[in-house]
Design a protein around this motif. Structure first.
Motif, PDB file in Angstrom:
ATOM      1  N   ALA A 170       1.063  -1.111   0.064  1.00  0.00           N
ATOM      2  CA  ALA A 170      -0.030  -0.111   0.090  1.00  0.00           C
ATOM      3  C   ALA A 170       1.076   1.138   0.067  1.00  0.00           C
ATOM      4  O   ALA A 170       1.793   1.261   0.577  1.00  0.00           O
ATOM      5  N   PRO A 171       0.479   2.242  -0.671  1.00  0.00           N
ATOM      6  CA  PRO A 171       1.444   3.429  -0.595  1.00  0.00           C
ATOM      7  C   PRO A 171       1.686   3.950   0.701  1.00  0.00           C
ATOM      8  O   PRO A 171       0.949   3.911   1.571  1.00  0.00           O
ATOM      9  N   ALA A 172       2.860   4.584   0.784  1.00  0.00           N
ATOM     10  CA  ALA A 172       3.375   4.932   2.112  1.00  0.00           C
ATOM     11  C   ALA A 172       2.428   6.154   2.498  1.00  0.00           C
ATOM     12  O   ALA A 172       2.370   6.199   3.815  1.00  0.00           O
ATOM     13  N   ALA A 173       2.070   7.063   1.736  1.00  0.00           N
ATOM     14  CA  ALA A 173       1.275   8.221   2.193  1.00  0.00           C
ATOM     15  C   ALA A 173      -0.062   7.572   2.836  1.00  0.00           C
ATOM     16  O   ALA A 173      -0.528   8.218   3.745  1.00  0.00           O
ATOM     17  N   VAL A 174      -0.787   6.477   2.248  1.00  0.00           N
ATOM     18  CA  VAL A 174      -1.946   6.014   2.849  1.00  0.00           C
ATOM     19  C   VAL A 174      -1.576   5.519   4.292  1.00  0.00           C
ATOM     20  O   VAL A 174      -2.346   5.571   5.043  1.00  0.00           O
ATOM     21  N   ILE A 175      -0.518   4.693   4.395  1.00  0.00           N
ATOM     22  CA  ILE A 175      -0.155   3.992   5.507  1.00  0.00           C
ATOM     23  C   ILE A 175      -0.047   5.124   6.440  1.00  0.00           C
ATOM     24  O   ILE A 175      -0.279   5.007   7.704  1.00  0.00           O
ATOM     25  N   ALA A 176       0.780   6.249   6.223  1.00  0.00           N
ATOM     26  CA  ALA A 176       1.148   7.196   7.343  1.00  0.00           C
ATOM     27  C   ALA A 176      -0.010   7.775   7.605  1.00  0.00           C
ATOM     28  O   ALA A 176      -0.278   8.199   8.941  1.00  0.00           O
ATOM     29  N   ALA A 177      -1.051   8.339   6.718  1.00  0.00           N
ATOM     30  CA  ALA A 177      -2.485   8.798   7.289  1.00  0.00           C
ATOM     31  C   ALA A 177      -3.030   7.945   7.884  1.00  0.00           C
ATOM     32  O   ALA A 177      -3.817   8.502   9.041  1.00  0.00           O
ATOM     33  N   VAL A 178      -3.229   6.901   7.839  1.00  0.00           N
ATOM     34  CA  VAL A 178      -4.109   5.605   8.688  1.00  0.00           C
ATOM     35  C   VAL A 178      -3.425   5.779   9.889  1.00  0.00           C
ATOM     36  O   VAL A 178      -4.114   5.823  10.975  1.00  0.00           O
TER      37      VAL A 178
END
Length: 358
Positions: free
Chosen positions: A94-102
């Protein structure tokens, strides 16, 4: 006169779904049906919106695009973050930006929910480490292999830890979402939504009743004749000693061959075949459970119910109500085809308030 101050309406619970191309439309629709506006018949208590990493058209598996204008910053104000399925090429994460936001949303107290394959995003974010989790039964082995710290349960419809929740296949997302509504707003409010959706407020059983039973597959010549012989005699009592005598080997040798070639014991293989026959008879006939028990070699209705519940976590009567197809193509039981011994039993209910399985 001093004007009386009217009480403020409670703030809406904000549910934000994170979409990713190619987006599965069904799990998204399931969540939308539960959390979005239901019209004047049901007072609004949730605000539902969608976001994506790159705002704009989001491709779907259904052949059309969804126009999503909000980015991941929407998660900064979400009370519940929802991942309604997640598809990505093999070997990618999964994209790093999505993981960070979650992770940020979870860190400030938002509840994070994964429907079906959405559990992969939660696992990638580390939110399921050391915890029990659900996903579609067909994807459970992959989730367990990729994230060995997650305790994947391939049987349950959903698991809720309070701050994190996951569900099985897409339709089980409805079960989880209704459960979350019950937790947030109470059973009466959840019942109103379920009625409007023409859904049971709580489904009986587990997703094992929907999974395909393991088949024998291609087997070596040494076992094939025995399996054919057993299949033709499901209505008869057969012991491992009987099987060994038929194959002219010892019981120990027979058990080893079953384990090597099929991965299960002789008794387990035979019970799976009996249960498969039971399911077929419940779906396709009006036969009472006692008759079915004798036809499949389970001796009595009591034994059939016990074995059936151990394997599928539901009763024969509940299974028949769910899967019996009548001539019009609808699901239900023919009059008088119910099993009285089962209908008197209460449905399987979640026990713990934070770790729930259906």
């Amino acid at each position: 006169m001093t004007p009386r101050t009217l009480p403020k309406a409670p703030a809406l619970h904000r549910v934000v779904a994170v979409l990713q191309p190619p987006q599965s439309t069904f799990p998204l629709a399931c969540a939308t049906e539960v959390f979005a506006d239901h019209g004047p018949a049901i007072p609004a208590r949730y605000a539902f919106e969608v976001c994506t990493e790159h705002p704009g058209p989001v491709r779907t598996h259904a052949g059309y695009d969804l126009l999503v204008t909000t980015g991941l910053d929407a998660l900064e104000h979400a009370d519940t973050v929802l991942i309604p399925g997640w598809h990505q090429p093999a070997g990618t994460e999964a994209p790093a930006a999505v993981i960070a936001a979650v992770r940020r949303a979870h860190g400030r107290g938002a509840r994070v929910v994964g429907i079906c394959s959405g559990a992969f995003v939660l696992a990638a974010a580390g939110l399921l480490d050391g915890r029990r989790a659900a996903t579609h039964w067909a994807q459970a082995p992959e989730l367990a292999a990729r994230f060995p710290r997650v305790r994947v349960d391939p049987a349950v419809l959903y698991v809720d830890h309070g701050d994190v929740a996951t569900s099985a296949g897409s339709a089980a997302g409805v079960d989880l979402c209704l459960h979350l509504v019950r937790t947030d707003q109470g059973a009466a409010y959840a019942m109103r939504i379920a009625r409007q959706m023409v859904m049971p407020p709580h489904r009986e059983g587990c997703q094992l009743q929907y999974a395909e039973l393991p088949t024998s597959g291609p087997v070596a010549d040494s076992l094939a004749p025995l399996l054919e012989w057993l299949t033709a005699r499901l209505d008869q009592p057969v012991s491992v000693a009987d099987m060994a005598a038929r194959s002219q080997v010892s019981a120990r040798t027979l058990t080893r061959r079953f384990t090597e070639q099929l991965g299960i014991s002789p008794g387990r293989w035979l019970l799976d075949r009996r249960l498969a026959a039971t399911r077929a008879l419940l779906e396709e006939t009006d036969l009472p459970v006692e008759t079915i028990a004798h036809r499949v070699g389970l001796s009595s209705a009591v034994n059939l119910r016990r074995r059936f519940h151990e394997a599928l976590r539901t009763t024969p009567a509940a299974y028949r109500r769910t899967f019996r197809a009548d001539g019009a193509g609808s699901v239900g039981c023919a009059p008088g085809s119910g099993d009285r011994g089962d209908t008197a039993r209460p449905p399987v209910r979640p026990r713990a308030p934070r770790t729930l399985d259906a």
